[in-house]
Enzyme design. Structure first.
Site, PDB file in Angstrom:
ATOM      1  N   ASN A 273       0.800  -1.227   0.000  1.00 23.06           N
ATOM      2  CA  ASN A 273       0.000   0.000   0.000  1.00 23.06           C
ATOM      3  C   ASN A 273       0.836   1.282   0.000  1.00 23.06           C
ATOM      4  OD1 ASN A 273       0.722  -0.497   2.670  1.00 23.06           O
ATOM      5  ND2 ASN A 273      -1.151   0.361   3.505  1.00 23.06           N
TER       6      ASN A 273
ATOM      7  N   GLU B  44       5.903  -3.341  11.730  1.00 22.32           N
ATOM      8  CA  GLU B  44       4.662  -2.554  11.680  1.00 22.32           C
ATOM      9  C   GLU B  44       3.633  -3.454  11.028  1.00 22.32           C
ATOM     10  OE1 GLU B  44       6.440   1.764  10.375  1.00 22.32           O
ATOM     11  OE2 GLU B  44       5.729   0.448   8.814  1.00 22.32           O
TER      12      GLU B  44
ATOM     13  N   CYS C 288      -3.040   1.176   6.940  1.00 21.90           N
ATOM     14  CA  CYS C 288      -3.008   0.555   8.271  1.00 21.90           C
ATOM     15  C   CYS C 288      -3.667   1.477   9.281  1.00 21.90           C
ATOM     16  CB  CYS C 288      -1.571   0.266   8.678  1.00 21.90           C
ATOM     17  SG  CYS C 288      -0.552   1.740   8.754  1.00 21.90           S
TER      18      CYS C 288
HETATM   19  P1  NAP Z   1       1.345  -8.766   3.492  1.00 21.04           P
HETATM   20  O1  NAP Z   1       0.564  -9.642   2.628  1.00 21.04           O
HETATM   21  O2  NAP Z   1       1.573  -9.157   4.900  1.00 21.04           O
HETATM   22  O3  NAP Z   1       2.765  -8.563   2.748  1.00 21.04           O
HETATM   23  C1  NAP Z   1       3.721  -7.659   3.228  1.00 21.04           C
HETATM   24  C2  NAP Z   1       5.077  -8.032   2.649  1.00 21.04           C
HETATM   25  O4  NAP Z   1       5.478  -9.286   3.175  1.00 21.04           O
HETATM   26  C3  NAP Z   1       5.088  -8.179   1.136  1.00 21.04           C
HETATM   27  O5  NAP Z   1       6.325  -7.751   0.647  1.00 21.04           O
HETATM   28  C4  NAP Z   1       4.943  -9.681   0.957  1.00 21.04           C
HETATM   29  O6  NAP Z   1       5.450 -10.141  -0.272  1.00 21.04           O
HETATM   30  C5  NAP Z   1       5.795 -10.163   2.112  1.00 21.04           C
HETATM   31  N1  NAP Z   1       5.525 -11.530   2.544  1.00 21.04           N
HETATM   32  C6  NAP Z   1       4.424 -12.285   2.356  1.00 21.04           C
HETATM   33  N2  NAP Z   1       4.597 -13.508   2.934  1.00 21.04           N
HETATM   34  C7  NAP Z   1       5.825 -13.496   3.490  1.00 21.04           C
HETATM   35  C8  NAP Z   1       6.594 -14.450   4.231  1.00 21.04           C
HETATM   36  N3  NAP Z   1       6.132 -15.662   4.531  1.00 21.04           N
HETATM   37  N4  NAP Z   1       7.826 -14.099   4.658  1.00 21.04           N
HETATM   38  C9  NAP Z   1       8.318 -12.872   4.391  1.00 21.04           C
HETATM   39  N5  NAP Z   1       7.649 -11.930   3.687  1.00 21.04           N
HETATM   40  C10 NAP Z   1       6.419 -12.243   3.251  1.00 21.04           C
HETATM   41  O7  NAP Z   1       0.736  -7.292   3.549  1.00 21.04           O
HETATM   42  P2  NAP Z   1       0.209  -6.391   2.349  1.00 21.04           P
HETATM   43  O8  NAP Z   1      -1.089  -6.933   1.892  1.00 21.04           O
HETATM   44  O9  NAP Z   1       1.298  -6.165   1.366  1.00 21.04           O
HETATM   45  O10 NAP Z   1      -0.010  -4.988   3.099  1.00 21.04           O
HETATM   46  C11 NAP Z   1      -1.169  -4.692   3.801  1.00 21.04           C
HETATM   47  C12 NAP Z   1      -0.958  -4.954   5.284  1.00 21.04           C
HETATM   48  O11 NAP Z   1       0.117  -4.173   5.774  1.00 21.04           O
HETATM   49  C13 NAP Z   1      -2.178  -4.521   6.102  1.00 21.04           C
HETATM   50  O12 NAP Z   1      -2.392  -5.462   7.115  1.00 21.04           O
HETATM   51  C14 NAP Z   1      -1.745  -3.196   6.692  1.00 21.04           C
HETATM   52  O13 NAP Z   1      -2.403  -2.829   7.883  1.00 21.04           O
HETATM   53  C15 NAP Z   1      -0.286  -3.460   6.927  1.00 21.04           C
HETATM   54  N6  NAP Z   1       0.436  -2.197   7.026  1.00 21.04           N
HETATM   55  C16 NAP Z   1       0.855  -1.800   8.260  1.00 21.04           C
HETATM   56  C17 NAP Z   1       1.468  -0.571   8.399  1.00 21.04           C
HETATM   57  C18 NAP Z   1       1.913  -0.082   9.746  1.00 21.04           C
HETATM   58  O14 NAP Z   1       2.639   0.882   9.764  1.00 21.04           O
HETATM   59  N7  NAP Z   1       1.507  -0.688  10.851  1.00 21.04           N
HETATM   60  C19 NAP Z   1       1.669   0.231   7.283  1.00 21.04           C
HETATM   61  C20 NAP Z   1       1.239  -0.216   6.037  1.00 21.04           C
HETATM   62  C21 NAP Z   1       0.616  -1.441   5.914  1.00 21.04           C
HETATM   63  P3  NAP Z   1       4.457 -10.396  -1.511  1.00 21.04           P
HETATM   64  O15 NAP Z   1       3.835  -9.077  -1.846  1.00 21.04           O
HETATM   65  O16 NAP Z   1       5.370 -10.898  -2.556  1.00 21.04           O
HETATM   66  O17 NAP Z   1       3.463 -11.402  -1.046  1.00 21.04           O
END
Ligand code: NAP
Length: 493
Positions: free
Chosen positions: A169, A265, A299
C-alpha cells in the site's frame, strides 16, 4: 524523459520483464520464472518480475556483507550526501514515479504524488538526523562498589545486513522508511519489495544506486513472499528484519526468525470513540476521510466507530451525507474520482464476503455494500458485533462499522479486547476528557479530534499486540538500526 535512466531495469518486450538487482548488476534469475504484476485499474499485466532462487539470494546476501564492511567505514557525512542526492533524484522523477504508482497500486494522483514527495522529505530527514545519533560516556564511580578507574565509551554501531520487507500500500514510502535509516547508520540492505509495488520499488533501488550507494550495499531480490520470504527471514546472513505488512505474515515471520532484532509494523484495525459533546460535523468528515482514503487500504484507516446510542443516531446520517458528498468512486486516473479499486479481485471478493457475512449475522448496510470487480462501494455498516469477521480481523477495504455502546467504559473494553493496537481516535470538545480517555486505551497512539494517521514522520509510530513490535519514527528508527558497543577503559589504580 527521465525513463532513459531506468533502461537497465527491464527488457523491451511488452509487457516488460523486470530484472532484480543482485548487488553487482541488474540480472535475470536463472530460475527462468517470473511473476505478473497486474494493475488494479484495468487488470492488465504491467510487467513481470523475477522469482529469484535460493542460491541467488545467498550470493546477494554475501555481497551485501562484503559491501557493508566498507560502507560502515565511509564517513557518515558522505553517506548523508549520497542520501540527499537520492532524495533529489526522487523529486526529479516525481511525475514518472507517481505515474507508475497510480498504475501499479491504483492510487489517485494526489495520493501517489504525496507518497513520492513525502518519501523524498523522509530521506532528507533521516540523513540529517543520522548525524545526531550518538553514543555516550559513562564513569564507573556512580555505581556502589566501583571507583573512578572504569570508564565506558559507548559507541553506536551498525548492525550489519538488514532485511527490509515492505507492503503493497506504500511501496515507495515504507521502503524508504527502512532503506534510508539502514544506510545512513552504516548497514547494508537486502530489500524484498511487495510483489504488487515491485516495479516502483525497483525504480527506487536504481535511484539509490544512481545517487552513489555502492554496489552490494543495497541488493533487491524479488519473488512472492510465500516463495522466498521464509528463506530470506531465516537466512543466517541477516542481522535484523524490518517488516511492514499484515499481522498474519508478521506473526508467522516472528515465530521463525530466532534471536535477531526486529522492527515490525503490522495490521491496524483502528477504532474511533465519539463522545456526546463532539462536533458532529467535523467528526463525520474525519471519519469519512479516515475510512475511505485509498479505499480503506491504510493501516491507519478507521474501521469502527463507537458511541452511545443518541450520539450514533446523530452522527450516522451526517457520515452518510458526507460520504455521498465527498467520495466519488471510479478510475482514479480520471478527474473527480477519489475512491479507486482495491488491490486485486481476490481482495475485493474477500471484502465483499465479509460484508455479506456481517449482513447475514444481523448487521445493517446503511450505505454502499456493492462490489464490481475490484471496486467496492464506500460501505457503512450498523449493528456490527466485535466478534464478526468484518471487525475481528482487519478488513483492508472501504468499510466502516458503527457500534452503539451502553457506556464509554464498554467502548474502551471492546478496543482493549481487540488483538490489534495500532491507533485509536477520540472525538470530543473537551480535550481534558479526551486525554483522560486516551490514557485508558491500549493502542500505540491515540489521536484526539483527528483520524488515525502516521506522521509527522519524526513522531514515534508504533503498534502494540498484533499491530507491531518496536518503535518507528525518524530518531527511533535510526536508533533501532544500531546497537550499543561499550568499550571499557580500565585506568591503572
Ligand atoms: P502482506 O501480505 O503481509 O505482505 C507484506 C510483505 O510481506 C510483502 O512484501 C509480501 O510479499 C511479504 N511476505 C508475504 N509472505 C511473506 C513471508 N512468509 N515471509 C516474508 N515476507 C512475506 O501485507 P500487504 O497486503 O502487502 O499490506 C497490507 C498490510 O500491511 C495490512 O495489514 C496493513 O495494515 C499493513 N500495514 C501496516 C502498516 C503499519 O505501519 N503498521 C503500514 C502499512 C501497511 P508479496 O507481496 O510478494 O506477497
Amino acid at each position: 524523459m527521465p525513463k532513459e535512466y531506468f533502461v537497465s531495469l527491464h527488457d523491451h518486450k511488452s509487457p516488460p520483464t523486470y530484472r532484480f538487482f543482485n548487488g553487482e548488476k541488474w540480472a535475470e534469475s536463472l530460475t527462468g520464472k517470473t511473476i505478473d504484476v497486474i494493475s488494479p485499474l484495468d487488470n492488465h499485466i504491467l510487467g513481470k518480475i523475477q522469482l529469484v532462487s535460493h542460491s541467488e539470494i545467498d550470493q546477494a546476501i554475501e555481497r551485501a556483507h562484503q559491501a557493508q564492511l566498507l560502507w560502515r567505514d565511509i564517513p557518515m557525512i558522505k553517506r548523508a550526501q549520497i542520501l540527499h542526492l537520492a532524495s533529489d533524484w526522487i523529486r526529479h522523477h516525481e511525475h514518472y514515479l507517481t505515474t507508475i504508482l497510480i498504475k501499479e497500486i491504483g492510487k489517485t494522483l494526489a495520493e501517489a504524488k504525496d507518497e513520492i514527495l513525502r518519501s523524498a522529505d523522509m530521506v532528507d530527514y533521516f540523513a540529517n538526523e543520522g548525524l545526531h545519533i550518538k553514543g555516550e560516556e559513562l564513569s564507573g564511580e556512580a555505581f556502589p562498589g566501583y571507583d573512578q578507574t572504569k570508564m565506558a565509551i559507548i559507541e553506536r554501531v551498525s548492525l550489519g545486513v538488514i532485511l527490509a520487507i515492505a507492503p503493497f500500500n506504500y511501496p515507495v514510502n515504507l521502503s524508504v522508511s527502512k532503506i534510508a535509516p539502514a544506510l545512513i547508520m552504516g548497514n547494508s540492505v537486502v530489500f524484498k519489495p511487495p510483489t504488487q509495488g515491485a516495479i516502483s520499488s525497483l525504480h527506487l533501488t536504481e535511484i539509490f544506486r544512481l545517487a552513489g550507494v555502492p554496489d552490494g550495499v543495497i541488493v533487491t531480490v524479488t519473488g512472492g513472499g510465500s516463495d522466498i520470504g521464509d528463506y530470506l527471514c531465516t537466512h543466517s546472513g541477516i542481522d535484523m528484519v524490518t517488516f511492514t505488512g499484515s499481522s498474519q505474515v508478521g506473526k508467522s515471520i516472528a515465530e521463525k526468525i530466532g534471536m535477531i532484532p526486529i522492527l515490525f509494523e503490522c495490521g491496524g484495525n483502528n477504532p474511533a470513540i465519539v463522545l456526546p459533546d463532539a462536533d458532529m460535523h467535523s467528526t463525520a468528515v474525519e471519519i469519512v476521510k479516515g475510512a475511505f482514503s485509498y479505499s480503506g487500504q491504510r493501516c491507519t484507516a478507521i474501521k469502527y466507530v463507537l458511541g452511545l446510542s443518541p450520539t450514533i443516531d446523530k452522527l450516522l446520517p451526517i457520515v452518510v451525507k458526507k460520504t455521498k458528498e465527498l467520495i466519488k468512486m471510479g478510475d482514479p486516473r480520471s478527474e473527480g474520482y477519489n475512491l479507486g479499486p482495491v488491490i486485486s479481485n481476490a481482495a475485493a471478493e474477500e471484502i465483499e464476503k465479509r460484508i455479506l457475512m456481517a449482513k447475514a449475522a444481523g448487521a445493517k448496510i446503511v450505505y454502499g455494500g456493492e462490489q464490481k470487480e475490484r471496486y467496492i462501494e464506500p460501505t457503512i455498516l450498523e449493528g456490527v458485533k466485535p466478534s464478526m469477521e468484518i471487525l475481528r480481523i482487519e478488513t483492508f477495504g472501504p468499510v466502516v462499522s458503527f457500534i452503539k455502546v451502553k457506556s464509554i467504559d464498554e467502548a474502551v473494553k471492546i478496543i482493549n479486547g481487540s488483538n490489534y493496537g495500532l491507533q485509536a481516535s477520540v472525538f470530543t470538545s473537551d480535550e481534558g476528557a479526551g486525554i483522560k480517555l486516551a490514557q485508558q486505551i491500549d493502542v500505540g497512539t491515540v489521536q484526539i479530534n483527528s483520524k488515525p494517521q502516521r506522521g509527522p514522520d519524526h513522531f514515534p509510530f508504533l503498534g502494540i499486540k498484533g499491530s507491531g513490535i518496536g518503535v518507528q519514527g525518524i530518531h527511533y528508527t535510526l536508533e533501532a538500526m544500531t546497537r550499543f558497543k561499550p568499550i571499557v577503559l580500565n585506568k591503572p589504580q
